[in-house]
Design a protein around this motif. Structure first.
Motif, PDB file in Angstrom:
ATOM      1  N   LEU A 133       1.103  -1.675   0.168  1.00  0.00           N
ATOM      2  CA  LEU A 133      -0.305   0.462  -0.358  1.00  0.00           C
ATOM      3  C   LEU A 133       0.470   1.297  -0.224  1.00  0.00           C
ATOM      4  O   LEU A 133       0.570   2.557  -0.544  1.00  0.00           O
ATOM      5  CB  LEU A 133      -0.889   0.009   1.219  1.00  0.00           C
ATOM      6  CG  LEU A 133      -1.966  -0.878   1.103  1.00  0.00           C
ATOM      7  CD1 LEU A 133      -2.519  -1.009   2.080  1.00  0.00           C
ATOM      8  CD2 LEU A 133      -2.539  -0.746  -0.344  1.00  0.00           C
ATOM      9  N   MET A 134       1.801   1.097   0.699  1.00  0.00           N
ATOM     10  CA  MET A 134       2.750   1.873   1.041  1.00  0.00           C
ATOM     11  C   MET A 134       3.557   2.767  -0.548  1.00  0.00           C
ATOM     12  O   MET A 134       3.316   3.779  -1.013  1.00  0.00           O
ATOM     13  CB  MET A 134       3.854   2.550   2.302  1.00  0.00           C
ATOM     14  CG  MET A 134       3.234   2.578   3.946  1.00  0.00           C
ATOM     15  SD  MET A 134       4.877   3.042   4.480  1.00  0.00           S
ATOM     16  CE  MET A 134       5.502   0.570   4.755  1.00  0.00           C
ATOM     17  N   LEU A 181      -2.473  22.911 -11.173  1.00  0.00           N
ATOM     18  CA  LEU A 181      -4.196  22.098 -10.288  1.00  0.00           C
ATOM     19  C   LEU A 181      -4.312  22.568  -8.593  1.00  0.00           C
ATOM     20  O   LEU A 181      -5.169  23.717  -8.586  1.00  0.00           O
ATOM     21  CB  LEU A 181      -4.410  21.092 -11.072  1.00  0.00           C
ATOM     22  CG  LEU A 181      -5.625  19.928 -10.365  1.00  0.00           C
ATOM     23  CD1 LEU A 181      -6.494  21.325 -10.760  1.00  0.00           C
ATOM     24  CD2 LEU A 181      -5.554  19.049 -11.519  1.00  0.00           C
ATOM     25  N   THR A 182      -2.971  21.817  -8.474  1.00  0.00           N
ATOM     26  CA  THR A 182      -2.898  21.744  -6.809  1.00  0.00           C
ATOM     27  C   THR A 182      -2.056  21.598  -6.750  1.00  0.00           C
ATOM     28  O   THR A 182      -0.937  21.127  -7.353  1.00  0.00           O
ATOM     29  CB  THR A 182      -3.910  20.835  -6.432  1.00  0.00           C
ATOM     30  OG1 THR A 182      -3.963  20.367  -4.556  1.00  0.00           O
ATOM     31  CG2 THR A 182      -3.206  19.484  -6.726  1.00  0.00           C
ATOM     32  N   PRO A 183      -1.278  22.310  -5.460  1.00  0.00           N
ATOM     33  CA  PRO A 183       0.173  22.264  -5.153  1.00  0.00           C
ATOM     34  C   PRO A 183       0.669  20.208  -4.844  1.00  0.00           C
ATOM     35  O   PRO A 183      -0.121  20.361  -3.992  1.00  0.00           O
ATOM     36  CB  PRO A 183       0.414  23.533  -3.824  1.00  0.00           C
ATOM     37  CG  PRO A 183      -0.441  23.853  -3.644  1.00  0.00           C
ATOM     38  CD  PRO A 183      -1.779  23.484  -4.477  1.00  0.00           C
ATOM     39  N   ASN A 184       2.209  20.813  -4.940  1.00  0.00           N
ATOM     40  CA  ASN A 184       2.675  19.350  -4.236  1.00  0.00           C
ATOM     41  C   ASN A 184       2.812  18.723  -3.040  1.00  0.00           C
ATOM     42  O   ASN A 184       2.386  17.906  -2.296  1.00  0.00           O
ATOM     43  CB  ASN A 184       4.025  19.623  -5.013  1.00  0.00           C
ATOM     44  CG  ASN A 184       4.442  19.132  -6.073  1.00  0.00           C
ATOM     45  OD1 ASN A 184       3.467  18.762  -6.715  1.00  0.00           O
ATOM     46  ND2 ASN A 184       5.318  19.916  -6.988  1.00  0.00           N
ATOM     47  N   LYS A 185       2.865  19.809  -1.738  1.00  0.00           N
ATOM     48  CA  LYS A 185       2.585  19.895  -0.582  1.00  0.00           C
ATOM     49  C   LYS A 185       1.548  19.183  -0.451  1.00  0.00           C
ATOM     50  O   LYS A 185       1.271  18.244   0.421  1.00  0.00           O
ATOM     51  CB  LYS A 185       2.804  20.916  -0.294  1.00  0.00           C
ATOM     52  CG  LYS A 185       4.070  21.505   0.062  1.00  0.00           C
ATOM     53  CD  LYS A 185       4.349  22.693   0.779  1.00  0.00           C
ATOM     54  CE  LYS A 185       5.655  23.747   0.719  1.00  0.00           C
ATOM     55  NZ  LYS A 185       5.942  24.570   1.604  1.00  0.00           N
ATOM     56  N   SER A 186       0.408  19.501  -0.887  1.00  0.00           N
ATOM     57  CA  SER A 186      -0.817  19.097  -0.731  1.00  0.00           C
ATOM     58  C   SER A 186      -1.113  17.723  -0.767  1.00  0.00           C
ATOM     59  O   SER A 186      -2.078  17.356  -0.072  1.00  0.00           O
ATOM     60  CB  SER A 186      -2.296  20.568  -2.020  1.00  0.00           C
ATOM     61  OG  SER A 186      -1.983  21.718  -0.928  1.00  0.00           O
ATOM     62  N   ILE A 187      -0.797  18.000  -2.668  1.00  0.00           N
ATOM     63  CA  ILE A 187      -0.915  15.931  -2.907  1.00  0.00           C
ATOM     64  C   ILE A 187      -0.380  14.820  -2.187  1.00  0.00           C
ATOM     65  O   ILE A 187      -0.466  14.007  -1.876  1.00  0.00           O
ATOM     66  CB  ILE A 187      -0.183  15.911  -4.374  1.00  0.00           C
ATOM     67  CG1 ILE A 187      -1.069  17.001  -5.679  1.00  0.00           C
ATOM     68  CG2 ILE A 187       0.089  14.635  -4.457  1.00  0.00           C
ATOM     69  CD1 ILE A 187      -0.859  16.334  -6.909  1.00  0.00           C
ATOM     70  N   ALA A 188       1.057  15.562  -1.402  1.00  0.00           N
ATOM     71  CA  ALA A 188       1.724  15.209  -0.844  1.00  0.00           C
ATOM     72  C   ALA A 188       1.432  15.150   1.059  1.00  0.00           C
ATOM     73  O   ALA A 188       0.538  13.635   1.594  1.00  0.00           O
ATOM     74  CB  ALA A 188       2.949  15.012   0.024  1.00  0.00           C
ATOM     75  N   GLY A 208      -0.247  11.586   2.299  1.00  0.00           N
ATOM     76  CA  GLY A 208      -0.567  10.867   3.447  1.00  0.00           C
ATOM     77  C   GLY A 208      -1.857  10.436   4.390  1.00  0.00           C
ATOM     78  O   GLY A 208      -1.868   9.755   4.725  1.00  0.00           O
ATOM     79  N   LEU A 209      -2.326  11.663   4.682  1.00  0.00           N
ATOM     80  CA  LEU A 209      -3.547  11.276   5.084  1.00  0.00           C
ATOM     81  C   LEU A 209      -4.674  10.077   4.461  1.00  0.00           C
ATOM     82  O   LEU A 209      -4.246   9.531   5.868  1.00  0.00           O
ATOM     83  CB  LEU A 209      -4.583  12.175   5.270  1.00  0.00           C
ATOM     84  CG  LEU A 209      -6.024  12.196   5.545  1.00  0.00           C
ATOM     85  CD1 LEU A 209      -5.779  11.521   7.118  1.00  0.00           C
ATOM     86  CD2 LEU A 209      -6.801  13.594   5.601  1.00  0.00           C
ATOM     87  N   PHE A 210      -4.804   9.606   3.202  1.00  0.00           N
ATOM     88  CA  PHE A 210      -4.928   7.730   3.236  1.00  0.00           C
ATOM     89  C   PHE A 210      -4.726   7.199   3.783  1.00  0.00           C
ATOM     90  O   PHE A 210      -5.106   6.614   3.554  1.00  0.00           O
ATOM     91  CB  PHE A 210      -5.412   8.457   1.623  1.00  0.00           C
ATOM     92  CG  PHE A 210      -7.092   9.773   0.846  1.00  0.00           C
ATOM     93  CD1 PHE A 210      -7.601  10.606   1.979  1.00  0.00           C
ATOM     94  CD2 PHE A 210      -6.284  10.100   0.051  1.00  0.00           C
ATOM     95  CE1 PHE A 210      -8.085  11.259   1.336  1.00  0.00           C
ATOM     96  CE2 PHE A 210      -7.515  10.999  -0.447  1.00  0.00           C
ATOM     97  CZ  PHE A 210      -7.971  11.950  -0.404  1.00  0.00           C
ATOM     98  N   LEU A 211      -3.417   7.603   3.311  1.00  0.00           N
ATOM     99  CA  LEU A 211      -2.792   6.182   3.463  1.00  0.00           C
ATOM    100  C   LEU A 211      -2.886   5.719   5.179  1.00  0.00           C
ATOM    101  O   LEU A 211      -3.011   4.770   5.632  1.00  0.00           O
ATOM    102  CB  LEU A 211      -0.738   6.166   3.140  1.00  0.00           C
ATOM    103  CG  LEU A 211       0.075   5.378   3.836  1.00  0.00           C
ATOM    104  CD1 LEU A 211      -0.862   4.003   2.713  1.00  0.00           C
ATOM    105  CD2 LEU A 211       1.087   5.346   3.047  1.00  0.00           C
ATOM    106  N   VAL A 212      -2.724   6.756   6.134  1.00  0.00           N
ATOM    107  CA  VAL A 212      -2.888   6.876   7.527  1.00  0.00           C
ATOM    108  C   VAL A 212      -4.138   5.902   7.468  1.00  0.00           C
ATOM    109  O   VAL A 212      -4.030   5.674   8.466  1.00  0.00           O
ATOM    110  CB  VAL A 212      -2.838   7.628   8.223  1.00  0.00           C
ATOM    111  CG1 VAL A 212      -2.555   7.368   9.863  1.00  0.00           C
ATOM    112  CG2 VAL A 212      -0.950   8.181   7.971  1.00  0.00           C
ATOM    113  N   LEU A 213      -5.296   5.940   6.897  1.00  0.00           N
ATOM    114  CA  LEU A 213      -6.330   6.167   7.562  1.00  0.00           C
ATOM    115  C   LEU A 213      -6.388   4.845   7.166  1.00  0.00           C
ATOM    116  O   LEU A 213      -7.296   3.826   7.359  1.00  0.00           O
ATOM    117  CB  LEU A 213      -7.669   7.105   6.592  1.00  0.00           C
ATOM    118  CG  LEU A 213      -7.255   8.435   6.881  1.00  0.00           C
ATOM    119  CD1 LEU A 213      -9.188   9.081   6.064  1.00  0.00           C
ATOM    120  CD2 LEU A 213      -8.577   8.332   8.086  1.00  0.00           C
TER     121      LEU A 213
END
Length: 332
Positions: free
Chosen positions: A139-140, A297-304, A308-313
């Protein structure tokens, strides 16, 4: 179209019918009368993540529904009736009538019911520590690949202008014309985002003067034939509203594109009498010295951060075990 063309046509319509997890809602609510300024100014980013989230949720429900339909052993009559509704509405729109993602919205309660039932009846996977660890690494790795793909998709693109706001958003309204006999004043309500162009809609030949004001000062004053001065460029400002005045110098009314509203354009409240409102677009056009500009479209920080949030869940759902399950294992 021929037999093969007809099959391909129906296949594409079926793809459209079941394509959007938000059932096209994001595209239908682009214009807000009242909303938090932070959301208004960053709609592009929020919609991007909302679409990914709803697509994932929708895909999970579809998988659960398919499992339920093929493995159901109880309540067969109820399941058969729900299946007929799914097939009937799908066949109507795909084979007979027109199709849009929002037309599938009546199927959402059925998909939710079957999907939740399907996932709750799936046999639980017995994962020991080593298997959980292996799944976590997979998953990671998948999250890393997905994050890189999102960054690639969100890489800088060349644009000439950005649409800030519009009046008459959407296609489901009756086109009308607003007659400007002598003078007409209206307010363009924005949310503080930078803009520098106002676009009106007319084919009139009348000679008119258009004055655009912000906080009492004149941003732009143009005079000429209405159809030639319907695009007004002014200096860039962060305006919450613009005051626009149209002065008709001709002997006949100048006709502008408009829409008939049955609600207040300020509060959204339903009005007793319909009101005619001017149709307009507000854009941010990049300067002639720099006709193209790169935006993301969206910053790289937001993507990361979101990845990361989805992965933690997901990892929590794999490694978390309720207390009753742990106690049962201890007793065994």
């Amino acid at each position: 179209m021929g037999p093969l063309g007809l099959v391909d046509h129906f296949y594409q319509k079926l793809g459209v019918f079941y394509s959007h997890g938000d059932f096209d809602a994001i595209n239908l609510i682009a214009q807000w009368l009242k909303a938090p300024s932070r959301y208004i100014l960053h709609q592009r980013h929020y919609k991007f993540w909302a679409l990914l989230l709803t697509q994932s949720w929708y895909l999970a429900l579809l998988i659960g529904s398919i499992w339920q339909l093929f493995t159901q052993r109880k309540h067969l009559i109820s399941t058969a009736m729900l299946s007929l509704v799914l097939l009937g509405l799908t066949a109507f729109h795909v084979l007979i009538w027109e199709v849009e993602p929002r037309y599938a919205l009546p199927l959402l309660p059925i998909i939710m019911l079957l999907g939740c039932e399907g996932w709750s009846t799936m046999p639980a996977l017995a994962l020991n520590f080593k298997r959980r660890l292996a799944v976590s690494w997979v998953l990671m790795l998948g999250a890393l690949v997905g994050m890189l793909n999102l960054m690639q998709m969100s890489k800088k693109v060349t644009v000439n202008q950005i649409s800030i706001a519009m009046q008459g958003n959407g296609a489901y309204f009756t086109p009308n014309t607003l007659s400007v006999k002598n003078r007409y004043h209206f307010v363009v309500r924005l949310h503080g985002e930078q803009s520098n162009q106002l676009v009106l809609h007319t084919k009139s030949k009348n000679r008119v003067t258009i004055v655009v004001k912000h906080q009492g000062s004149v941003l732009k004053r143009v005079t000429g034939q209405a159809e030639k001065v319907q695009q007004i460029n002014y200096r860039a400002v962060h305006a919450k509203q613009l005051n626009v005045t149209i002065i008709n110098h001709g002997k006949t009314p100048a006709l502008y594109g408009s829409g008939l509203l049955h609600f207040s354009n300020d509060t959204g409240a339903i009005t007793k009498q319909p009101q005619m409102t001017m149709q307009w677009n507000v854009n941010r056009v990049f300067k002639p010295k720099n006709p193209t500009q790169k935006i993301k479209l969206t910053p790289n920080k937001s993507i990361a951060a979101m990845t990361g949030l989805f992965l933690v869940l997901v990892l929590v759902s794999i490694w978390y075990r309720p207390a009753d399950e742990l106690n049962q294992r201890k007793r065994v």
